[in-house]
Motif scaffolding. Structure first.
Motif, PDB file in Angstrom:
ATOM      1  N   SER A  33      10.646   1.687 -11.310  1.00 15.51           N
ATOM      2  CA  SER A  33      10.674   1.468  -9.862  1.00 15.51           C
ATOM      3  C   SER A  33       9.864   2.514  -9.103  1.00 15.51           C
ATOM      4  CB  SER A  33      12.127   1.484  -9.362  1.00 15.51           C
ATOM      5  OG  SER A  33      12.746   2.729  -9.655  1.00 15.51           O
ATOM      6  N   THR A  34       9.026   3.266  -9.810  1.00 12.93           N
ATOM      7  CA  THR A  34       8.242   4.320  -9.165  1.00 12.93           C
ATOM      8  C   THR A  34       6.866   3.814  -8.747  1.00 12.93           C
ATOM      9  OG1 THR A  34       7.305   5.076 -11.270  1.00 12.93           O
ATOM     10  CG2 THR A  34       9.401   6.066 -10.575  1.00 12.93           C
ATOM     11  N   SER A  35       6.246   4.541  -7.812  1.00 17.14           N
ATOM     12  CA  SER A  35       4.888   4.192  -7.395  1.00 17.14           C
ATOM     13  C   SER A  35       3.907   4.383  -8.548  1.00 17.14           C
ATOM     14  CB  SER A  35       4.472   5.036  -6.185  1.00 17.14           C
ATOM     15  OG  SER A  35       4.558   6.420  -6.483  1.00 17.14           O
ATOM     16  N   TRP A  36       4.196   5.338  -9.425  1.00 17.72           N
ATOM     17  CA  TRP A  36       3.334   5.549 -10.593  1.00 17.72           C
ATOM     18  C   TRP A  36       3.298   4.297 -11.465  1.00 17.72           C
ATOM     19  CZ3 TRP A  36       4.371   5.530 -15.884  1.00 17.72           C
ATOM     20  CH2 TRP A  36       3.336   6.012 -16.701  1.00 17.72           C
ATOM     21  N   PHE A  37       4.466   3.681 -11.679  1.00 16.55           N
ATOM     22  CA  PHE A  37       4.498   2.488 -12.525  1.00 16.55           C
ATOM     23  C   PHE A  37       3.815   1.303 -11.852  1.00 16.55           C
ATOM     24  CE2 PHE A  37       6.368  -1.349 -14.373  1.00 16.55           C
ATOM     25  CZ  PHE A  37       6.097  -1.116 -15.717  1.00 16.55           C
ATOM     26  N   ASN A  38       3.683   1.338 -10.540  1.00 17.49           N
ATOM     27  CA  ASN A  38       2.992   0.245  -9.852  1.00 17.49           C
ATOM     28  C   ASN A  38       1.548   0.102 -10.329  1.00 17.49           C
ATOM     29  OD1 ASN A  38       5.204  -0.526  -8.359  1.00 17.49           O
ATOM     30  ND2 ASN A  38       4.647   0.687  -6.558  1.00 17.49           N
ATOM     31  N   ILE A  39       0.955   1.198 -10.820  1.00 14.52           N
ATOM     32  CA  ILE A  39      -0.399   1.115 -11.386  1.00 14.52           C
ATOM     33  C   ILE A  39      -0.404   0.157 -12.568  1.00 14.52           C
ATOM     34  CG2 ILE A  39      -2.246   2.418 -12.511  1.00 14.52           C
ATOM     35  CD1 ILE A  39      -1.212   4.900 -11.000  1.00 14.52           C
ATOM     36  N   GLN A  40       0.658   0.224 -13.379  1.00 14.63           N
ATOM     37  CA  GLN A  40       0.764  -0.652 -14.548  1.00 14.63           C
ATOM     38  C   GLN A  40       0.778  -2.120 -14.137  1.00 14.63           C
ATOM     39  OE1 GLN A  40       0.569   0.117 -17.612  1.00 14.63           O
ATOM     40  NE2 GLN A  40       1.509  -1.493 -18.835  1.00 14.63           N
TER      41      GLN A  40
END
Length: 202
Positions: A33-40
């Motif tokens: 649920s992080t913004s970092w994982f949004n890249i994925q």
């Protein structure tokens, strides 16, 4: 092949405390649920060049976990890792899930050599791959606790860390790295750039 969602199964190898496993559990349960994982989520699966693109959506879910009290000793080889995981699948301690991703996490006293010229904390801090048993193929990753060689796999937090455990906290960055690569390039034949780097290598 690309994983759009991911169910993870964790094999704790060696000596782990409840506090340490709780750090891992919280990390895997929240990173999706992080913004970092949004890249994925910008990565996608496409059957053919003209078919519809289906993007990775998440979530990341933690499935069953189990522990292994050094069934292969404290010095592991690359070929040991799939065997340890599959033994736990056969015993029913880990679910048999061909769409899941299995992580083997070793404790700080464990050592691992993927091959005669590649070893944990010298050449890498973790990796992901796949193994087959008869017609079944499993996706897995290995990440070790670098406490004994903390300078190799932790650039900054050599003395203190966010969760009060320098070794386990140092595992979280390579864990995130291998999680997204195992999703976008599970069979090592998918998302690579022209230099052969996977998405988390950038």
């Amino acid at each position: 092949m690309t994983f759009l969602v991911a169910l993870f199964y964790v094999q704790y190898y060696g000596s782990w405390t409840t506090t340490q496993t709780d750090i891992v559990k919280t990390f895997i349960s929240t990173i999706g649920s992080t913004s970092w994982f949004n890249i994925q989520k910008s990565y996608y699966y496409q059957d053919t060049p003209t078919s519809s693109k289906v993007n990775t959506t998440g979530p990341l879910t933690l499935g069953s976990t189990t522990t292994d009290n050094y069934s292969y000793g404290s010095q592991l080889t690359g070929s040991n890792i799939p065997r340890i995981i599959h033994n736990r699948i056969k015993s029913g301690e880990l679910e048999n899930d061909l769409q899941g991703i299995y992580l083997l996490l070793s404790s700080s006293d464990g050592k691992e050599n993927y091959s005669s010229n590649a070893s944990f904390c010298t050449n890498y801090c973790g990796y992901h791959s796949a193994f087959s048993v008869e017609s079944s193929r499993y996706i897995y990753g290995f990440i070790g606790n670098p406490q004994e060689s903390i300078g190799s796999c932790s650039v900054y937090n050599h003395l203190v860390s966010p969760n009060g455990d320098v070794g386990v906290d140092a595992m979280l960055s390579p864990m995130a790295h291998e999680i997204v690569e195992a999703m976008s390039d599970p069979l090592l034949d998918a998302w690579l750039d022209s230099k052969g780097s996977e998405n988390a290598d950038k």
